[in-house]
Design a protein around this motif. Sequence first.
Motif, mmCIF file in Angstrom:
data_model
loop_
_atom_site.group_PDB
_atom_site.id
_atom_site.type_symbol
_atom_site.label_atom_id
_atom_site.label_comp_id
_atom_site.label_asym_id
_atom_site.label_seq_id
_atom_site.Cartn_x
_atom_site.Cartn_y
_atom_site.Cartn_z
ATOM 1 N N ALA A 595 0.895 -1.271 0.119
ATOM 2 C CA ALA A 595 -0.072 0.061 0.039
ATOM 3 C C ALA A 595 1.072 1.435 0.024
ATOM 4 C CB ALA A 595 -0.931 -0.078 1.351
ATOM 5 N N GLY A 596 0.628 1.839 -0.881
ATOM 6 C CA GLY A 596 1.318 3.420 -0.960
ATOM 7 C C GLY A 596 0.510 4.555 -1.276
ATOM 8 N N TYR A 597 0.907 5.728 -0.621
ATOM 9 C CA TYR A 597 0.268 7.061 -0.679
ATOM 10 C C TYR A 597 1.324 8.288 -1.178
ATOM 11 C CZ TYR A 597 -1.542 11.613 0.291
ATOM 12 O OH TYR A 597 -1.840 13.181 0.051
ATOM 13 N N THR A 598 1.186 8.818 -2.117
ATOM 14 C CA THR A 598 1.923 9.974 -2.434
ATOM 15 C C THR A 598 1.184 11.133 -2.647
ATOM 16 O OG1 THR A 598 3.373 8.353 -3.789
ATOM 17 C CG2 THR A 598 3.543 10.831 -4.471
ATOM 18 N N TYR A 599 2.008 12.393 -2.142
ATOM 19 C CA TYR A 599 1.600 13.789 -2.531
ATOM 20 C C TYR A 599 2.519 14.378 -3.214
ATOM 21 C CZ TYR A 599 0.833 18.906 -1.307
ATOM 22 O OH TYR A 599 0.419 19.871 -1.579
ATOM 23 N N GLN A 600 2.213 15.169 -4.142
ATOM 24 C CA GLN A 600 3.230 15.796 -5.019
ATOM 25 C C GLN A 600 2.821 17.109 -5.630
ATOM 26 O OE1 GLN A 600 4.612 17.482 -8.383
ATOM 27 N NE2 GLN A 600 2.965 16.013 -9.088
ATOM 28 N N ASN A 601 3.449 18.289 -5.339
ATOM 29 C CA ASN A 601 3.021 19.465 -5.500
ATOM 30 C C ASN A 601 4.007 20.265 -6.168
ATOM 31 O OD1 ASN A 601 1.928 22.040 -5.769
ATOM 32 N ND2 ASN A 601 1.985 22.494 -3.738
ATOM 33 N N SER A 602 4.112 20.634 -7.350
ATOM 34 C CA SER A 602 5.154 21.371 -8.288
ATOM 35 C C SER A 602 4.637 22.630 -8.865
ATOM 36 C CB SER A 602 5.798 20.625 -9.144
ATOM 37 O OG SER A 602 4.841 20.047 -10.147
ATOM 38 N N ASN A 610 5.193 32.118 -16.422
ATOM 39 C CA ASN A 610 4.315 31.160 -15.591
ATOM 40 C C ASN A 610 4.793 30.960 -14.042
ATOM 41 O OD1 ASN A 610 3.159 29.962 -17.949
ATOM 42 N ND2 ASN A 610 5.218 29.097 -18.285
ATOM 43 N N ALA A 611 5.646 31.945 -13.677
ATOM 44 C CA ALA A 611 6.088 32.051 -12.237
ATOM 45 C C ALA A 611 4.853 32.009 -11.353
ATOM 46 C CB ALA A 611 6.935 33.350 -11.906
ATOM 47 N N GLY A 612 4.920 31.178 -10.264
ATOM 48 C CA GLY A 612 3.648 30.910 -9.443
ATOM 49 C C GLY A 612 2.876 29.881 -9.671
ATOM 50 N N MET A 613 2.953 29.439 -10.964
ATOM 51 C CA MET A 613 1.901 28.458 -11.463
ATOM 52 C C MET A 613 2.350 26.927 -11.276
ATOM 53 S SD MET A 613 0.548 30.524 -15.171
ATOM 54 C CE MET A 613 -0.573 29.199 -15.513
ATOM 55 N N ARG A 614 1.291 26.239 -11.542
ATOM 56 C CA ARG A 614 1.562 24.659 -11.474
ATOM 57 C C ARG A 614 2.531 24.521 -12.412
ATOM 58 N NH1 ARG A 614 -3.057 20.195 -10.525
ATOM 59 N NH2 ARG A 614 -1.687 18.243 -10.516
ATOM 60 N N TRP A 615 3.444 23.435 -12.125
ATOM 61 C CA TRP A 615 4.344 22.757 -13.029
ATOM 62 C C TRP A 615 3.864 21.814 -13.878
ATOM 63 C CZ3 TRP A 615 8.262 22.540 -16.247
ATOM 64 C CH2 TRP A 615 8.991 21.449 -16.405
ATOM 65 N N GLU A 616 3.234 20.880 -13.333
ATOM 66 C CA GLU A 616 2.703 19.623 -14.056
ATOM 67 C C GLU A 616 1.357 19.289 -13.732
ATOM 68 O OE1 GLU A 616 2.239 17.046 -16.494
ATOM 69 O OE2 GLU A 616 4.311 17.410 -16.353
ATOM 70 N N PHE A 617 0.696 19.110 -14.865
ATOM 71 C CA PHE A 617 -0.913 18.875 -14.714
ATOM 72 C C PHE A 617 -1.048 17.604 -14.840
ATOM 73 C CE2 PHE A 617 -0.727 23.373 -15.245
ATOM 74 C CZ PHE A 617 -1.626 23.946 -14.454
ATOM 75 N N TRP A 618 -0.374 16.716 -15.598
ATOM 76 C CA TRP A 618 -0.582 15.004 -15.707
ATOM 77 C C TRP A 618 -0.883 14.516 -14.456
ATOM 78 C CZ3 TRP A 618 2.686 14.089 -20.718
ATOM 79 C CH2 TRP A 618 2.014 14.905 -21.985
ATOM 80 N N THR A 652 -6.819 15.810 -12.495
ATOM 81 C CA THR A 652 -5.684 15.940 -13.601
ATOM 82 C C THR A 652 -6.358 17.022 -14.693
ATOM 83 O OG1 THR A 652 -6.238 13.859 -14.605
ATOM 84 C CG2 THR A 652 -4.599 13.920 -13.018
ATOM 85 N N ALA A 653 -5.430 17.406 -15.427
ATOM 86 C CA ALA A 653 -5.891 18.064 -16.597
ATOM 87 C C ALA A 653 -4.883 17.815 -17.738
ATOM 88 C CB ALA A 653 -6.016 19.784 -16.487
ATOM 89 N N SER A 654 -5.221 18.626 -18.811
ATOM 90 C CA SER A 654 -4.113 18.435 -19.922
ATOM 91 C C SER A 654 -3.167 19.497 -20.004
ATOM 92 C CB SER A 654 -4.795 18.523 -21.436
ATOM 93 O OG SER A 654 -5.666 19.557 -21.472
ATOM 94 N N SER A 655 -3.652 20.594 -19.281
ATOM 95 C CA SER A 655 -2.745 21.893 -19.189
ATOM 96 C C SER A 655 -3.538 22.963 -18.376
ATOM 97 C CB SER A 655 -2.427 22.699 -20.473
ATOM 98 O OG SER A 655 -3.651 22.944 -21.147
ATOM 99 N N ALA A 656 -2.892 24.139 -17.774
ATOM 100 C CA ALA A 656 -3.505 25.184 -17.095
ATOM 101 C C ALA A 656 -4.698 25.743 -17.447
ATOM 102 C CB ALA A 656 -2.412 26.227 -16.976
#
Length: 721
Positions: A595-602, A610-618, A652-656
């Motif tokens: 069992a595994g859990y991951t939190y990721q924020n980039s 793009n300063a301050g915006m999310r890096w990866e949406f996939w 998730t999303a394809s882009s911002a």
Amino acid sequence: MNFHPNPSRLALRPLTLALALAFPALAAAQASVADEQAQDPKKIQTLEEVRVTDSAESSGYISKTTVGGKEPLSAREVPQSVSVITSERVRDQNAATVTEALNMATGVTVISNDMHQSQFYSRGYGMNVTYDGVPGGNLSGQQQLDLAVYDRVEVMRGPSGLFTGSAGSNFGGTVNLARKRAKHAFGLEGSVGTGTWRNHQASVDVTGPLNAAGTLRGRAVLALTDKGWSIERAHTRKQVGYATLDWDATPQTTLSVAAAYQRDRLRAGMSGLPAWSTGELLNISRRTNVSPDWNRTGWTHRWYTADAEHRFANGWKLAAKLTRWERDQLYHDAFPSSGVNRATMTLNYVRRHGEIADTRHTADVFASGPFHLWGREHRALVGANLDRFNATTYGHKWLRPWDLVPNVPFGQPNSISDFGGPFESGSQSADRQHGLYGQLRLRAAEPLTIVLGGRWSTYKTRSRRIAPSKPTEWQEGGSKSRNHFTPYAAALYDINPVWTVYASYSTMFTPLSNERVDGSTLDPREGRQFEVGAKAALLDGRALFTASIYDMRDVNRAMEDPSHPGFYVNLGKVRSRGADLELTGRLAPGWEVQAGYTYQNSKYIVDKNNAGMRWEFWEPRHNLKLWGMRHFESGPLQGLSVGLGVSAFSKTASSAFSPRRQGGYAVASLMARYRINSHWDVQLNANNLFDRTYYTRLGGLGTYNTYGDPRNFQLTLRAQF
């Protein structure tokens, strides 16, 4: 170029290699263990759970790993986040491909490319691949050999440039694929299976000694797939062959050679659905196929490897590995190049035809062993590796009038006519990398281990045009680096026999080709990660718990020079932060869990737009993967095993700013296996148990909007002798 290989090339080449087990040392270790058990009865219960095979293969859901270095280590000894998908887990979920195995791995997001291969992300970035510890480049966008060739899949999350340099150049982590080895005892396993959409599979795996002394051993694997898909009309045929020989040339020296061949052909395949021309998802049947019947794509792999290992009396060893990959890709297809017009219900297509053939030669040599200093025993490792990658591409010139097919009625892809003709263009590229690396594991105090390492890497690339294009001379590429240093440092502290805490600093670099205003090339991008965590060997080592948090910076990114448009500076920066939790092993007799859990924020920290915006949406910010098994070893249900799993993902999303988005979702799976007798069992796997509709990828207007498979079943009959 001949895309269709001669099967005779599967024959083993006269390469020498080595890897083996030191039987005198093993016998001495077993005698030592017996003495310890006699002195301390509590150790007997612990050691009963450590299942050792003569080829060092994994057993259960816990296994040692080499992905954090060149030598097998327990997860507690690796000061980074690691996970292992063992052969038993693969069998329980009836996985056949590396993609299916990585869908089980904590912290890994699998994003569909097409029906042959995918992209793999962790901590906001793509991942690299190694084969038995030898760098193999980028994991994403390349079909891999099936799991029939491999014993286990090892995953380390975060930058790992110490042993790989810039091969792959991805900061998300490294996946090590550990191949199957020949065993000292005879073994035979075979299976046949059938499932939804006429998914037929068969395999056989035989191994054992080839001489009376057992010093020469062999193993051979054959796997066949004849598979329909959840989308209509698509069909795959795949053949996989693998063979290896292991020879104990002396009690201290082992040589091994291996070869693998895989041929995969797909008819009427596609790379996902289009969207509406206004950007929204179509929301149509998951069976929809927008490809014409004449679409055909395929991959062919030929892999040869040789390794040698010599073990010295003082505990040191010298190991060398050589590999050669030959990989061919064919595509002859038509795919949507625009969204669907709501008013006319038409869209545009592009037709393409081409072949890509690449070869990779790698060599890796290292020495490792103990040394004594300050009254304690430490370990040192030093080595070198090189990587030569060449790619040859043939195709036609794009965007001519007959390549574009406009105004095709949606739902009528077979109205697009097939096309042909000779190739009109050709090109070659060549990447070269070599490096020196070293690592020290210093036992600074009884509970404290300090790990220090570094690598010096040199990388360059070049390219040229070849016939049928007008041939040109080799041109040096802009991406290059010379003697780039990659440092590594970590500390592990054993709080007690159960708990270990650690902190690590790891790095990796990616050469850039962008130019400064003075004409020089930018410095390489660097991924720098700080990670702290804790690991515990619970229940006398039968279960492993890990927890970690990390902070990774992607620095020296190319950013347009604000004072000189058209030129660049090393000012861009991205930050990725997150946490991993994992619990693996046997929690009670008959109970197995992973069992595994991951939190990721980039997000972008320094960027022109793009300063301050999310890096990866996939990648979802939250990713939960649970799998549990119950084995009934007695009572009225004796012989029955039942497994249940859930994978859950946040939005998730394809882009911002894209309207192509999906909310969080969960997918459940179930299995049941009945052991008929000591040799035979039958297994049923149910995937997407509740028939959840979801996307494995959200793409553009024309393609890459890919549904996950609907509910499906696979029935397998397996024999073991």
